[in-house]
Write an enzyme that holds these catalytic residues in place. Sequence first.
Site, PDB file in Angstrom:
ATOM      1  N   HIS A 133       0.823  -1.209   0.000  1.00 18.81           N
ATOM      2  CA  HIS A 133       0.000   0.000   0.000  1.00 18.81           C
ATOM      3  C   HIS A 133       0.864   1.268   0.000  1.00 18.81           C
ATOM      4  O   HIS A 133       0.660   2.164  -0.809  1.00 18.81           O
ATOM      5  CB  HIS A 133      -0.907   0.014   1.240  1.00 18.81           C
ATOM      6  CG  HIS A 133      -2.161  -0.793   1.070  1.00 18.81           C
ATOM      7  ND1 HIS A 133      -2.947  -1.160   2.125  1.00 18.81           N
ATOM      8  CD2 HIS A 133      -2.783  -1.296  -0.036  1.00 18.81           C
ATOM      9  CE1 HIS A 133      -3.983  -1.839   1.695  1.00 18.81           C
ATOM     10  NE2 HIS A 133      -3.909  -1.957   0.379  1.00 18.81           N
ATOM     11  N   TYR A 167      -9.051   5.427   2.439  1.00 19.61           N
ATOM     12  CA  TYR A 167      -9.815   4.369   3.117  1.00 19.61           C
ATOM     13  C   TYR A 167     -11.328   4.579   3.127  1.00 19.61           C
ATOM     14  O   TYR A 167     -12.093   3.623   2.908  1.00 19.61           O
ATOM     15  CB  TYR A 167      -9.244   4.108   4.532  1.00 19.61           C
ATOM     16  CG  TYR A 167      -8.053   3.181   4.467  1.00 19.61           C
ATOM     17  CD1 TYR A 167      -8.216   1.809   4.589  1.00 19.61           C
ATOM     18  CD2 TYR A 167      -6.781   3.681   4.207  1.00 19.61           C
ATOM     19  CE1 TYR A 167      -7.129   0.955   4.489  1.00 19.61           C
ATOM     20  CE2 TYR A 167      -5.686   2.825   4.095  1.00 19.61           C
ATOM     21  CZ  TYR A 167      -5.867   1.465   4.243  1.00 19.61           C
ATOM     22  OH  TYR A 167      -4.794   0.611   4.116  1.00 19.61           O
ATOM     23  N   GLU A 223       0.362   1.342   8.567  1.00 16.18           N
ATOM     24  CA  GLU A 223       0.958   2.084   7.441  1.00 16.18           C
ATOM     25  C   GLU A 223       1.628   3.372   7.900  1.00 16.18           C
ATOM     26  O   GLU A 223       2.636   3.795   7.325  1.00 16.18           O
ATOM     27  CB  GLU A 223      -0.120   2.324   6.363  1.00 16.18           C
ATOM     28  CG  GLU A 223      -0.347   1.025   5.588  1.00 16.18           C
ATOM     29  CD  GLU A 223      -1.642   0.933   4.795  1.00 16.18           C
ATOM     30  OE1 GLU A 223      -2.285   1.969   4.535  1.00 16.18           O
ATOM     31  OE2 GLU A 223      -2.011  -0.203   4.435  1.00 16.18           O
TER      32      GLU A 223
HETATM   33  C1  HEM Z   1      -9.146  -2.349   4.839  1.00 20.15           C
HETATM   34  C2  HEM Z   1      -9.040  -2.040   3.540  1.00 20.15           C
HETATM   35  C3  HEM Z   1      -8.108  -2.735   2.587  1.00 20.15           C
HETATM   36  C4  HEM Z   1      -7.781  -4.054   2.493  1.00 20.15           C
HETATM   37  C5  HEM Z   1      -8.298  -5.205   3.351  1.00 20.15           C
HETATM   38  C6  HEM Z   1      -6.845  -4.180   1.383  1.00 20.15           C
HETATM   39  C7  HEM Z   1      -6.245  -5.360   0.967  1.00 20.15           C
HETATM   40  C8  HEM Z   1      -5.270  -5.464  -0.004  1.00 20.15           C
HETATM   41  C9  HEM Z   1      -4.506  -6.661  -0.324  1.00 20.15           C
HETATM   42  C10 HEM Z   1      -4.641  -8.007   0.384  1.00 20.15           C
HETATM   43  C11 HEM Z   1      -3.657  -6.363  -1.334  1.00 20.15           C
HETATM   44  C12 HEM Z   1      -2.618  -7.291  -2.003  1.00 20.15           C
HETATM   45  C13 HEM Z   1      -1.292  -6.983  -1.362  1.00 20.15           C
HETATM   46  C14 HEM Z   1      -0.093  -7.627  -1.990  1.00 20.15           C
HETATM   47  O1  HEM Z   1      -0.219  -8.316  -3.006  1.00 20.15           O
HETATM   48  O2  HEM Z   1       1.017  -7.427  -1.420  1.00 20.15           O
HETATM   49  C15 HEM Z   1      -3.876  -4.974  -1.664  1.00 20.15           C
HETATM   50  C16 HEM Z   1      -3.231  -4.314  -2.675  1.00 20.15           C
HETATM   51  C17 HEM Z   1      -3.547  -3.037  -3.085  1.00 20.15           C
HETATM   52  N1  HEM Z   1      -4.407  -2.174  -2.461  1.00 20.15           N
HETATM   53 FE1  HEM Z   1      -5.468  -2.535  -0.789  1.00 20.15          FE
HETATM   54  N2  HEM Z   1      -6.635  -2.944   0.836  1.00 20.15           N
HETATM   55  C18 HEM Z   1      -7.381  -2.039   1.546  1.00 20.15           C
HETATM   56  C19 HEM Z   1      -7.437  -0.687   1.311  1.00 20.15           C
HETATM   57  C20 HEM Z   1      -6.933  -0.053   0.204  1.00 20.15           C
HETATM   58  C21 HEM Z   1      -7.121   1.333  -0.114  1.00 20.15           C
HETATM   59  C22 HEM Z   1      -7.856   2.348   0.749  1.00 20.15           C
HETATM   60  C23 HEM Z   1      -6.522   1.554  -1.318  1.00 20.15           C
HETATM   61  C24 HEM Z   1      -6.486   2.833  -2.123  1.00 20.15           C
HETATM   62  C25 HEM Z   1      -7.540   3.227  -2.816  1.00 20.15           C
HETATM   63  C26 HEM Z   1      -5.911   0.307  -1.728  1.00 20.15           C
HETATM   64  C27 HEM Z   1      -5.178   0.120  -2.879  1.00 20.15           C
HETATM   65  C28 HEM Z   1      -4.447  -1.006  -3.177  1.00 20.15           C
HETATM   66  C29 HEM Z   1      -3.571  -1.123  -4.335  1.00 20.15           C
HETATM   67  C30 HEM Z   1      -3.337  -0.030  -5.384  1.00 20.15           C
HETATM   68  C31 HEM Z   1      -3.004  -2.397  -4.282  1.00 20.15           C
HETATM   69  C32 HEM Z   1      -2.076  -3.042  -5.307  1.00 20.15           C
HETATM   70  C33 HEM Z   1      -2.973  -3.750  -6.295  1.00 20.15           C
HETATM   71  C34 HEM Z   1      -2.519  -3.742  -7.713  1.00 20.15           C
HETATM   72  O3  HEM Z   1      -1.316  -3.862  -7.974  1.00 20.15           O
HETATM   73  O4  HEM Z   1      -3.404  -3.597  -8.595  1.00 20.15           O
HETATM   74  N3  HEM Z   1      -6.182  -0.648  -0.783  1.00 20.15           N
HETATM   75  N4  HEM Z   1      -4.840  -4.454  -0.840  1.00 20.15           N
END
Ligand code: HEM
Length: 137
Positions: free
Chosen positions: A84, A94, A134
Site C-alpha cells: 500500500h 480508506y 501504514e
Molecule cells: C481495509 C481495507 C483494505 C484491504 C483489506 C486491502 C487489501 C489489499 C490486499 C490483500 C492487497 C494485495 C497486497 C499484496 O499483493 O502485497 C492490496 C493491494 C492493493 N491495495 Fe489494498 N486494501 C485495503 C485498502 C486499500 C485502499 C484504501 C486503497 C487505495 C484506494 C488500496 C489500494 C491497493 C492497491 C493499489 C493495491 C495493489 C494492487 C494492484 O497492484 O493492482 N487498498 N490491498
Amino acid sequence: MTQEQIQIIKDCIPILQKNGEELTKEFYKIMFNDYPEVKSMFNMEKQISGEQPKTLAMAILIAAKNIDDLEKMRSFVDKVAITHVKLGVKEEHYPIVGTCLLKAIKSLLNPDEATLKAWEVAYNKIAKFYIDIEKTL
Ligand code: HEM
C-alpha cells in the site's frame, strides 16, 4: 463494536467464502466508476486476470475471521501495508474503499439494517488497523 455486531460479521464468513470474489468484483466496478482518481494506483492486468479481486476477497475473509482480535492478522497486514505505502495509498483513500465496499454489499447481499451497520463498524475498525500500521512505515 458490540458483541452482536461481531457475531453478525462471523455469521457472514460462509457467504464470503462463497461469494467473496463476486463481491469484490462488484466493489472494484463501483470504485473505478465513482472514484476514477484512484484507478492509476492499480495494476489493471490484475483486474482483468481476476487476481486482485481474489486477493481482496481473501483479505476481507481474513479480517472477518479475526474481527474480535485483529492482532492475529498482523503478519498478513504487515505485508499488505508495504505494498500500500509503496503504491501511494493514503489514509484519506480508506473512506472511498469503505463507501464502495458497503455499496457492493448492499447491492449483492441484500443485508438487513443491522448487518449493514455491523459491516460499516467492522470496516472502520479494520481500516484503522491498516492505517495505524501504514503510518509506522
Ligand atoms: C481495509 C481495507 C483494505 C484491504 C483489506 C486491502 C487489501 C489489499 C490486499 C490483500 C492487497 C494485495 C497486497 C499484496 O499483493 O502485497 C492490496 C493491494 C492493493 N491495495 Fe489494498 N486494501 C485495503 C485498502 C486499500 C485502499 C484504501 C486503497 C487505495 C484506494 C488500496 C489500494 C491497493 C492497491 C493499489 C493495491 C495493489 C494492487 C494492484 O497492484 O493492482 N487498498 N490491498
